[in-house]
Design a protein around this motif. Sequence first.
Motif, short mmCIF file in Angstrom:
data_model
loop_
_atom_site.label_atom_id
_atom_site.label_comp_id
_atom_site.label_asym_id
_atom_site.label_seq_id
_atom_site.Cartn_x
_atom_site.Cartn_y
_atom_site.Cartn_z
N GLU A 163 64.95 -49.36 -84.56
CA GLU A 163 64.52 -48.26 -85.42
C GLU A 163 63.30 -47.53 -84.86
OE1 GLU A 163 63.79 -50.08 -89.19
OE2 GLU A 163 65.79 -50.93 -89.31
N SER A 164 62.55 -48.21 -84.00
CA SER A 164 61.32 -47.67 -83.46
C SER A 164 61.11 -48.25 -82.07
CB SER A 164 60.15 -48.06 -84.38
OG SER A 164 58.92 -47.65 -83.85
N ASP A 165 60.36 -47.55 -81.24
CA ASP A 165 60.13 -48.03 -79.87
C ASP A 165 59.22 -49.24 -79.80
OD1 ASP A 165 61.78 -46.17 -78.75
OD2 ASP A 165 60.18 -44.75 -78.27
N ASN A 166 58.37 -49.41 -80.82
CA ASN A 166 57.47 -50.55 -80.80
C ASN A 166 57.18 -51.05 -82.20
OD1 ASN A 166 55.75 -48.34 -81.49
ND2 ASN A 166 53.99 -49.50 -80.77
N LEU A 167 56.70 -52.27 -82.24
CA LEU A 167 56.24 -52.88 -83.49
C LEU A 167 54.79 -53.24 -83.26
CD1 LEU A 167 56.83 -54.07 -86.33
CD2 LEU A 167 57.33 -56.23 -85.17
N GLU A 168 53.91 -52.57 -83.97
CA GLU A 168 52.47 -52.79 -83.84
C GLU A 168 52.00 -53.59 -85.05
OE1 GLU A 168 49.15 -49.61 -83.04
OE2 GLU A 168 49.60 -49.74 -85.18
N ILE A 169 51.40 -54.73 -84.78
CA ILE A 169 50.83 -55.55 -85.83
C ILE A 169 49.33 -55.64 -85.57
CG2 ILE A 169 50.78 -57.83 -86.92
CD1 ILE A 169 53.69 -58.21 -85.99
N MET A 170 48.56 -55.16 -86.54
CA MET A 170 47.10 -55.20 -86.41
C MET A 170 46.53 -56.09 -87.52
SD MET A 170 46.08 -51.26 -85.36
CE MET A 170 45.06 -51.14 -86.76
N LEU A 171 45.43 -56.72 -87.19
CA LEU A 171 44.70 -57.53 -88.14
C LEU A 171 43.41 -56.80 -88.48
CD1 LEU A 171 44.48 -60.22 -89.66
CD2 LEU A 171 43.41 -61.17 -87.63
N VAL A 172 43.27 -56.42 -89.73
CA VAL A 172 42.06 -55.77 -90.21
C VAL A 172 41.50 -56.66 -91.31
CG1 VAL A 172 41.07 -53.70 -91.26
CG2 VAL A 172 42.97 -53.48 -89.65
N GLU A 173 40.39 -57.33 -90.97
CA GLU A 173 39.80 -58.36 -91.81
C GLU A 173 40.86 -59.42 -92.08
OE1 GLU A 173 37.48 -56.85 -95.07
OE2 GLU A 173 36.59 -55.32 -93.79
N ASN A 174 41.36 -59.53 -93.30
CA ASN A 174 42.39 -60.54 -93.61
C ASN A 174 43.75 -59.92 -93.88
OD1 ASN A 174 40.76 -62.87 -93.41
ND2 ASN A 174 39.90 -62.44 -95.42
N ASP A 175 43.90 -58.65 -93.53
CA ASP A 175 45.13 -57.94 -93.84
C ASP A 175 45.92 -57.62 -92.57
OD1 ASP A 175 44.57 -57.79 -96.62
OD2 ASP A 175 43.23 -56.10 -96.24
N LEU A 176 47.24 -57.74 -92.68
CA LEU A 176 48.13 -57.34 -91.61
C LEU A 176 48.54 -55.89 -91.84
CD1 LEU A 176 50.44 -60.48 -91.29
CD2 LEU A 176 48.70 -59.72 -89.66
N ILE A 177 48.43 -55.10 -90.79
CA ILE A 177 48.85 -53.71 -90.82
C ILE A 177 49.99 -53.58 -89.81
CG2 ILE A 177 48.14 -51.30 -90.56
CD1 ILE A 177 46.57 -52.86 -92.74
N GLY A 194 62.75 -53.83 -75.37
CA GLY A 194 63.04 -54.45 -74.09
C GLY A 194 62.38 -55.81 -73.92
N VAL A 195 61.57 -56.22 -74.91
CA VAL A 195 60.96 -57.55 -74.84
C VAL A 195 62.08 -58.59 -74.75
CG1 VAL A 195 60.78 -57.84 -77.35
CG2 VAL A 195 59.24 -59.09 -75.85
N ASN A 196 61.89 -59.63 -73.95
CA ASN A 196 62.96 -60.60 -73.75
C ASN A 196 62.58 -61.99 -74.27
OD1 ASN A 196 61.56 -62.03 -71.64
ND2 ASN A 196 62.20 -60.46 -70.20
N PHE A 197 63.54 -62.88 -74.21
CA PHE A 197 63.39 -64.24 -74.73
C PHE A 197 62.19 -64.95 -74.10
CE2 PHE A 197 64.18 -68.79 -74.46
CZ PHE A 197 64.42 -69.12 -75.78
N SER A 198 62.08 -64.90 -72.78
CA SER A 198 61.00 -65.64 -72.12
C SER A 198 59.62 -65.09 -72.49
CB SER A 198 61.19 -65.66 -70.60
OG SER A 198 61.13 -64.37 -70.08
N GLU A 199 59.52 -63.79 -72.73
CA GLU A 199 58.24 -63.21 -73.14
C GLU A 199 57.86 -63.64 -74.55
OE1 GLU A 199 58.35 -59.11 -70.49
OE2 GLU A 199 59.44 -59.17 -72.40
N ILE A 200 58.81 -63.62 -75.46
CA ILE A 200 58.53 -64.08 -76.83
C ILE A 200 58.19 -65.56 -76.82
CG2 ILE A 200 59.55 -64.47 -79.13
CD1 ILE A 200 58.87 -61.58 -78.67
N LYS A 201 58.91 -66.34 -76.03
CA LYS A 201 58.65 -67.77 -75.96
C LYS A 201 57.25 -68.04 -75.40
CE LYS A 201 60.79 -72.10 -74.67
NZ LYS A 201 61.91 -72.73 -74.02
N GLN A 202 56.84 -67.28 -74.40
CA GLN A 202 55.49 -67.43 -73.84
C GLN A 202 54.43 -67.07 -74.88
OE1 GLN A 202 54.56 -68.66 -70.67
NE2 GLN A 202 52.63 -68.77 -71.80
#
Length: 117
Positions: free
Chosen positions: A45-59, A92-100
Amino acid sequence: MEVVKRFISILMSAISNCSLYSRDHTSVNELTEKALSILNRLLAESDNLEIMLVENDLIVNGNPLWDPGLQGNNFVKRLKKKGISRIDFTRGVNFSEIKQFIADISEADSEPTSLMP
């Protein structure tokens, strides 16, 4: 956002199993495959998934992830412990990258490695 919560939940299960057993344990491989499958759906659905941590909240992609659940709260604790404030998963992220990534986050004393080329 429910799919993101599911992704984080599976990812945290893989991290926990990696901490308890080893990075090559069958359950870690199975959970990594599940996490990658969900991530690929999100990245379709999107080219990337960005997860940010702001204090105790996930953005996630600029939007707050309300009520991330137990696994989400544990994910926040892991990120804080590692000193991570932002994660970008790209198409394009692959299995070995997620596993690492899972192995890096599960280790208590190591700093995560960048998987950027």
